[in-house]
Write a protein that holds these residues in place. Structure first.
Motif, PDB file in Angstrom:
ATOM      1  N   GLU A   1      -8.289  -3.982   5.637  1.00 42.62           N
ATOM      2  CA  GLU A   1      -9.626  -3.374   5.595  1.00 42.62           C
ATOM      3  C   GLU A   1     -10.625  -4.196   6.418  1.00 42.62           C
ATOM      4  O   GLU A   1     -11.433  -3.652   7.170  1.00 42.62           O
ATOM      5  CB  GLU A   1     -10.102  -3.239   4.140  1.00 42.62           C
TER       6      GLU A   1
ATOM      7  N   ARG B   1      -9.274   3.083   2.319  1.00 39.22           N
ATOM      8  CA  ARG B   1      -9.930   2.804   1.032  1.00 39.22           C
ATOM      9  C   ARG B   1      -9.715   3.957   0.052  1.00 39.22           C
ATOM     10  O   ARG B   1      -9.518   3.747  -1.140  1.00 39.22           O
ATOM     11  CB  ARG B   1     -11.433   2.600   1.251  1.00 39.22           C
TER      12      ARG B   1
ATOM     13  N   SER C   1      -6.480   3.735  -2.145  1.00 37.71           N
ATOM     14  CA  SER C   1      -6.455   2.857  -3.322  1.00 37.71           C
ATOM     15  C   SER C   1      -7.491   3.268  -4.359  1.00 37.71           C
ATOM     16  O   SER C   1      -7.482   2.774  -5.490  1.00 37.71           O
ATOM     17  CB  SER C   1      -6.645   1.397  -2.918  1.00 37.71           C
ATOM     18  N   GLU C   2      -8.373   4.186  -3.987  1.00 39.77           N
ATOM     19  CA  GLU C   2      -9.392   4.626  -4.956  1.00 39.77           C
ATOM     20  C   GLU C   2      -9.033   5.972  -5.596  1.00 39.77           C
ATOM     21  O   GLU C   2      -9.793   6.509  -6.381  1.00 39.77           O
ATOM     22  CB  GLU C   2     -10.756   4.737  -4.238  1.00 39.77           C
TER      23      GLU C   2
ATOM     24  N   ASP D   1      -2.169   0.198  -3.529  1.00 46.47           N
ATOM     25  CA  ASP D   1      -2.985  -0.976  -3.827  1.00 46.47           C
ATOM     26  C   ASP D   1      -4.053  -1.128  -2.738  1.00 46.47           C
ATOM     27  O   ASP D   1      -3.932  -0.543  -1.663  1.00 46.47           O
ATOM     28  CB  ASP D   1      -2.068  -2.213  -3.832  1.00 46.47           C
ATOM     29  N   SER D   2      -5.083  -1.945  -3.020  1.00 50.29           N
ATOM     30  CA  SER D   2      -6.057  -2.180  -1.951  1.00 50.29           C
ATOM     31  C   SER D   2      -5.456  -3.169  -0.942  1.00 50.29           C
ATOM     32  O   SER D   2      -4.533  -3.913  -1.264  1.00 50.29           O
ATOM     33  CB  SER D   2      -7.372  -2.718  -2.529  1.00 50.29           C
TER      34      SER D   2
END
Ligand code: UTP
Length: 284
Positions: free
Chosen positions: A68, A84, A87-88, A62-63
């Motif tokens: 961040e 990042r 989660s991407e 998950d982000s």
């Protein structure tokens, strides 16, 4: 599809509250290597089967906005980029397995999401690395495409170790490709039909779902993927492929320790790790 809902009993008590798939190998959870392998193999839709009430795997992908922001404030741009990227990675769907009824049952949980298409199963505690070469899952997809038949990852094992694995009975072999007649789960030493062991990568025909639905509980009271693959052989050819690459067994305490050492020796920290190992007193 990455089944990750098992109890991980061989790794208790470490796995009491967290799945073994989130234990770290060097600098990332075990499961992240398999997700990266799937993405590198051209897979766009990832399904992770998790057990109800254990959210660490979902959280990892998950982000993490607070983390961040904190990294951004500190100017740690490299780590921010890495966080990042996690989660991407691809599109990940999570499916819950409410009762631990075995690997076959975990695979069945993803039936509706997979639909009527061939799909890959990656058991992430078998960490498969092939630096600079074709990812292991991609190798199996290529074989499926070339031969229109389910293909499972094989590796030769020492004859004294056959009782730890599913072992195949080959019909014939051409190079790395083996057509399989039968599959024997954990045969006694001396009774194995070969020394070719099944490892945790499969590319399967969707027909396997029908067979899993009619598979009754086998060894350990669990619905075994192996039993459904054996049933599949009656209807369609099934192949094994002696993949190119290195496999680390990170699903047991000793395997995980060895994998950490071997992978640390290939990492950016290799020099320091090597110096540390040399400094140890290794005499019996
Ligand atoms: P294992 O045979 O390694 O079982 O499962 P396990 O529970 O993870 O570990 P041990 O044997 O108790 O130590 C093979 C794969 O199938 C998943 C596991 O998460 C692992 O990736 N699995 C197993 C499920 O998702 N559900 C199950 O009911 C059983």
């Amino acid at each position: 599809m990455l089944p990750a809902a098992g109890f991980g009993t061989r790794f208790l008590p470490a796995t009491k509250a967290i799945p073994k798939e989130v234990l770290p190998l060097v600098d990332r959870p075990i499961i992240q290597y398999a997700v990266e392998e799937a993405v590198a193999s051209g897979i766009e839709q990832i399904i992770i089967v998790i057990s109800t009430g254990r959210s660490a795997i979902e959280d990892h992908f998950d982000s993490a906005p607070t983390l961040e922001r904190w990294l951004e404030d500190r100017g740690d741009i490299e780590m921010l980029r890495q966080i990042r990227r996690i989660s991407e990675t691809g599109t990940i769907a999570f499916v819950h397995q409410k009762e631990q009824l075995g690997l076959g049952h975990a695979v069945l949980m993803a039936k509706d999401l997979v639909g009527d298409e061939p799909f890959a199963v990656l058991l992430s505690d078998d960490v498969m690395l092939n630096p600079g070469g074709t990812p292991v899952t991609q190798q199996l997809i290529d074989q499926y495409t070339a031969h229109r038949g389910s293909t499972i990852a094989l590796q030769r094992v020492d004859p004294s170790e056959v009782s730890r694995y599913g072992i195949v009975q080959p019909i014939h072999q051409e190079g790395r490709l083996v057509e399989i007649r039968d599959l024997v789960e954990k045969p006694a030493v001396g009774e194995a039909p070969s020394d070719l062991a099944v490892l945790g990568r499969y590319v399967l025909s969707p027909k396997i779902f029908d067979l899993l639905e009619s598979t009754s509980r086998g060894a350990g009271g669990e619905i075994q993927l192996t039993d459904a693959i054996t049933a599949l052989m009656v209807e369609q050819p099934v192949f094994g492929y002696q993949f190119d690459g290195v496999r680390h067994d990170a699903g047991t305490r000793i395997g995980w320790l060895k994998a950490n050492i071997a992978m640390a020796l290939e990492s950016d920290d290799a020099d320091e790790v090597r110096a540390y190992i040399r400094s140890l007193d290794l005499r019996d």
